[in-house]
Design a protein around this motif. Sequence first.
Motif, PDB file in Angstrom:
ATOM      1  N   VAL A  98      -0.294  -2.615  17.044  1.00  0.00           N
ATOM      2  CA  VAL A  98       0.258  -1.712  16.028  1.00  0.00           C
ATOM      3  C   VAL A  98       0.906  -2.521  14.912  1.00  0.00           C
ATOM      4  CG1 VAL A  98       1.934   0.106  15.562  1.00  0.00           C
ATOM      5  CG2 VAL A  98       0.590   0.177  17.668  1.00  0.00           C
ATOM      6  N   ASP A  99       1.705  -3.501  15.282  1.00  0.00           N
ATOM      7  CA  ASP A  99       2.347  -4.345  14.283  1.00  0.00           C
ATOM      8  C   ASP A  99       1.322  -5.117  13.464  1.00  0.00           C
ATOM      9  OD1 ASP A  99       4.950  -5.691  13.307  1.00  0.00           O
ATOM     10  OD2 ASP A  99       3.706  -7.401  13.891  1.00  0.00           O
ATOM     11  N   GLY A 101      -1.661  -4.158  12.676  1.00  0.00           N
ATOM     12  CA  GLY A 101      -2.235  -3.238  11.692  1.00  0.00           C
ATOM     13  C   GLY A 101      -1.320  -3.042  10.506  1.00  0.00           C
ATOM     14  N   ILE A 102      -0.011  -2.993  10.758  1.00  0.00           N
ATOM     15  CA  ILE A 102       0.967  -2.847   9.681  1.00  0.00           C
ATOM     16  C   ILE A 102       0.954  -4.068   8.770  1.00  0.00           C
ATOM     17  CG2 ILE A 102       3.439  -2.712   9.184  1.00  0.00           C
ATOM     18  CD1 ILE A 102       3.703  -1.054  11.792  1.00  0.00           C
ATOM     19  N   VAL A 103       0.998  -5.254   9.361  1.00  0.00           N
ATOM     20  CA  VAL A 103       1.030  -6.485   8.563  1.00  0.00           C
ATOM     21  C   VAL A 103      -0.284  -6.680   7.816  1.00  0.00           C
ATOM     22  CG1 VAL A 103       1.271  -8.996   8.663  1.00  0.00           C
ATOM     23  CG2 VAL A 103       2.727  -7.544  10.092  1.00  0.00           C
ATOM     24  N   GLU A 104      -1.397  -6.346   8.459  1.00  0.00           N
ATOM     25  CA  GLU A 104      -2.693  -6.441   7.787  1.00  0.00           C
ATOM     26  C   GLU A 104      -2.731  -5.530   6.558  1.00  0.00           C
ATOM     27  OE1 GLU A 104      -7.224  -6.033   9.348  1.00  0.00           O
ATOM     28  OE2 GLU A 104      -6.104  -4.144   9.152  1.00  0.00           O
ATOM     29  N   GLY A 105      -2.199  -4.310   6.680  1.00  0.00           N
ATOM     30  CA  GLY A 105      -2.189  -3.391   5.553  1.00  0.00           C
ATOM     31  C   GLY A 105      -1.413  -3.945   4.376  1.00  0.00           C
ATOM     32  N   ASP A 160      -0.571   4.165  11.472  1.00  0.00           N
ATOM     33  CA  ASP A 160      -1.560   4.983  12.175  1.00  0.00           C
ATOM     34  C   ASP A 160      -2.810   4.163  12.484  1.00  0.00           C
ATOM     35  OD1 ASP A 160       0.176   7.118  12.007  1.00  0.00           O
ATOM     36  OD2 ASP A 160      -0.849   8.068  10.323  1.00  0.00           O
ATOM     37  N   HIS A 161      -3.177   3.285  11.563  1.00  0.00           N
ATOM     38  CA  HIS A 161      -4.343   2.422  11.800  1.00  0.00           C
ATOM     39  C   HIS A 161      -4.061   1.447  12.940  1.00  0.00           C
ATOM     40  CE1 HIS A 161      -8.031   0.270  10.960  1.00  0.00           C
ATOM     41  NE2 HIS A 161      -7.359  -0.866  10.880  1.00  0.00           N
ATOM     42  N   GLY A 162      -2.867   0.887  12.970  1.00  0.00           N
ATOM     43  CA  GLY A 162      -2.512  -0.008  14.060  1.00  0.00           C
ATOM     44  C   GLY A 162      -2.548   0.692  15.406  1.00  0.00           C
TER      45      GLY A 162
END
Length: 274
Positions: A98-99, A101-105, A160-162
């Motif tokens: 989840v984290d 996905g957040i950092v990637e965004g 949400d993506h993560g």
Amino acid sequence: MKRSAWIVVVSLFAGLLMPAPAAAAAARTPQDCAAALDCTAEEINLMSMPDRLELVRLMQRGPAAELGATDRWRNIEGVIMFFRDHGMGAPGTWVSYVDAGIVEGIERGIAIALGRSEDEFGNPGSRGWAIYLTRLRAGELTARNVHDKAWSEAEQAATDHGVAIAEKVHGIKPVAAERRFFLYSEFYRWTLRNRPAVLDLLAVYGGLIHPDLARQRVPFLDWFTDVRESVPARKGCEVAYATARLDPIAGLFSTVDLLLAYLPELFEEYNAAR
């Protein structure tokens, strides 16, 4: 020497000359990712929490500075510090994905806003962050409620993506402690998106939380939702970690229930920080 022995010797020699697959695909460093802005969520998943903290800081000091965003993810720093301090988010866990996905965004949003690439890496948060950064640089996010809503919408999409990466791609569900944190993070993002409504609720119910909260609701909410500070997010995670009985996603409790549950300790932290 027998033929079988020669085969063993030749195989061992070839192994010395040929790099192992793991060595050939060495993990990328925070410096690599901050410079190229093209590390995937899977690559970020392999990073430790201290490395992710360094990545977020490097992006703010480096490429994001070109967009006037040198301090717009300090609250994310606070969350990562919380994970680091509690030994949460090891590679391959629900928190880690989840984290990641957040950092990637955030990473891809910066790349898109800088005009380096249009590739979102399949992360809806990438475009959300690019729009946020473009508006920030254009001076469109000076009003606090407008800024916080835009920030939260981008963060929600990346989060949400993560979750989808963890649960749909890898089939990993959160354990209890991870679930507690996620519920709090949902509440936090809802608060950013609904500043006027939260101020109204604090005016009505603040006195039930603390005698001074209704009167100080504006500076308190400014502190609590300031994305440029790491302390409120970090302290908020500590509160969430200790609070396991609410589930806003399932709709079992009202917004008032959440305010009354989370904010007493947060207001104490606010008073201690002044």
